[in-house]
Motif scaffolding. Structure first.
Motif, short mmCIF file in Angstrom:
data_model
loop_
_atom_site.label_atom_id
_atom_site.label_comp_id
_atom_site.label_asym_id
_atom_site.label_seq_id
_atom_site.Cartn_x
_atom_site.Cartn_y
_atom_site.Cartn_z
N ARG A 103 0.86 -1.16 -0.05
CA ARG A 103 0.01 0.00 -0.11
C ARG A 103 0.78 1.26 0.20
NH1 ARG A 103 -3.59 -2.51 4.74
NH2 ARG A 103 -5.00 -3.72 3.28
N ARG A 104 0.46 2.13 -0.66
CA ARG A 104 1.26 3.52 -0.95
C ARG A 104 0.43 4.52 0.06
NH1 ARG A 104 1.58 8.01 -4.08
NH2 ARG A 104 3.62 8.92 -4.29
N TYR A 105 1.23 5.21 1.03
CA TYR A 105 0.43 6.15 1.76
C TYR A 105 1.29 7.60 1.64
CZ TYR A 105 -1.11 2.36 4.53
OH TYR A 105 -1.62 1.16 4.94
N THR A 106 0.59 8.62 1.95
CA THR A 106 1.44 9.98 1.92
C THR A 106 1.10 10.52 3.37
OG1 THR A 106 -0.72 10.88 1.09
CG2 THR A 106 0.99 10.37 -0.57
N VAL A 107 1.90 11.51 3.50
CA VAL A 107 1.84 12.28 4.88
C VAL A 107 1.81 13.71 4.52
CG1 VAL A 107 2.83 12.83 7.29
CG2 VAL A 107 2.98 10.51 6.08
N THR A 108 0.61 14.37 4.98
CA THR A 108 0.46 15.88 4.66
C THR A 108 0.59 16.66 5.94
OG1 THR A 108 -0.62 15.23 2.90
CG2 THR A 108 -0.93 17.37 3.45
N LEU A 109 1.11 17.92 6.03
CA LEU A 109 1.17 18.67 7.04
C LEU A 109 0.40 19.97 6.52
CD1 LEU A 109 4.46 18.61 8.77
CD2 LEU A 109 2.68 17.18 9.29
N SER A 110 -0.84 20.31 7.29
CA SER A 110 -1.43 21.53 6.85
C SER A 110 -1.30 22.56 8.22
CB SER A 110 -2.47 21.38 6.45
OG SER A 110 -3.45 20.77 7.43
N GLU A 111 -1.77 24.11 7.79
CA GLU A 111 -1.91 24.95 9.06
C GLU A 111 -3.03 25.90 8.48
OE1 GLU A 111 2.53 25.70 10.79
OE2 GLU A 111 1.82 26.97 9.12
N THR A 112 -3.72 26.25 9.48
CA THR A 112 -5.02 27.39 9.20
C THR A 112 -4.43 28.42 9.95
OG1 THR A 112 -6.42 25.24 9.23
CG2 THR A 112 -7.48 27.59 9.39
N ARG A 113 -4.58 29.65 9.31
CA ARG A 113 -4.30 31.07 9.76
C ARG A 113 -5.19 31.85 9.53
NH1 ARG A 113 1.19 30.97 11.50
NH2 ARG A 113 2.33 29.30 11.01
N ASP A 114 -5.41 33.01 10.41
CA ASP A 114 -6.19 33.88 10.07
C ASP A 114 -5.58 34.88 9.40
OD1 ASP A 114 -4.49 35.67 11.69
OD2 ASP A 114 -5.65 35.88 13.25
N ARG A 115 -6.49 36.06 8.92
CA ARG A 115 -5.91 37.23 7.97
C ARG A 115 -4.43 37.64 8.36
NH1 ARG A 115 -9.86 41.54 5.31
NH2 ARG A 115 -9.75 40.19 3.68
N GLY A 116 -4.10 37.84 9.71
CA GLY A 116 -2.89 38.42 10.31
C GLY A 116 -1.97 37.34 10.26
N GLY A 117 -2.10 36.17 9.78
CA GLY A 117 -1.17 35.02 9.98
C GLY A 117 -0.88 34.38 10.96
N VAL A 118 -1.80 34.51 12.28
CA VAL A 118 -1.99 33.80 13.66
C VAL A 118 -2.18 32.53 13.25
CG1 VAL A 118 -2.81 33.95 15.70
CG2 VAL A 118 -2.30 36.09 14.75
N LEU A 119 -1.52 31.61 13.92
CA LEU A 119 -1.74 30.08 13.72
C LEU A 119 -3.05 29.75 14.51
CD1 LEU A 119 -0.98 27.49 12.51
CD2 LEU A 119 0.45 27.17 14.62
#
Length: 146
Positions: free
Chosen positions: A117-133
């Motif tokens: 089986r082939r897997y992928t690992v993804t990292l993501s971030e959600t930020r506000d308009r000012g760049g705050v995480l």
């Protein structure tokens, strides 16, 4: 299959967390979602809305073209869209406010194979308009299987 270099950036997703989105998320949780209802009354969006935006980021990525322009039943070469999520770690760093504009960005960090089986690992971030995480996410997806 051509070799990829990682990380592989994904196209960002932008959204406005308007009141209707927040209300529908609370309604979808059913009558027992008192904490989410209280968050909405205080002007905040329930965390599952941010998690949903992360899934939208992954699901909305363009698929790579098939080698001969046709269908490929094995799923090889399709990219991240269409994979099955098998593991997710979602962390809220700050509650999002109703009406806030957000952007979800991310990248596929690596791909690996295990038992055919082939897997992928993804990292993501959600930020506000000012760049705050606001939130971060690590998702493992099953991209190909026999």
């Amino acid at each position: 299959m051509s070799a990829r270099s990682y990380p592989l950036p994904l196209s960002p997703v932008r959204a406005s967390l308007d009141r209707a989105v927040a209300e529908n998320a609370v309604l979808s949780l059913g009558p027992e979602a008192k904490a989410s209802r209280n968050m909405l009354e205080d002007g905040y969006v329930a965390p599952d809305v941010l998690a949903g935006m992360t899934l939208l980021l992954l699901a909305g990525q363009p698929r790579r073209a098939e080698p001969n322009g046709g269908r490929n039943p094995s799923g090889e070469g399709r990219g991240i869209a269409g994979s099955i999520w098998v593991r997710e770690r979602f962390t809220v760093h700050r509650p999002a406010r109703v009406g806030e504009e957000i952007e979800v960005t991310g990248a596929v960090q690596r791909a690996y194979s295990k038992r055919g089986r082939r897997y992928t690992v993804t990292l993501s971030e959600t930020r506000d308009r000012g760049g705050v995480l606001l939130a971060s996410n690590r998702t493992t997806g099953l991209a190909r299987f026999r």
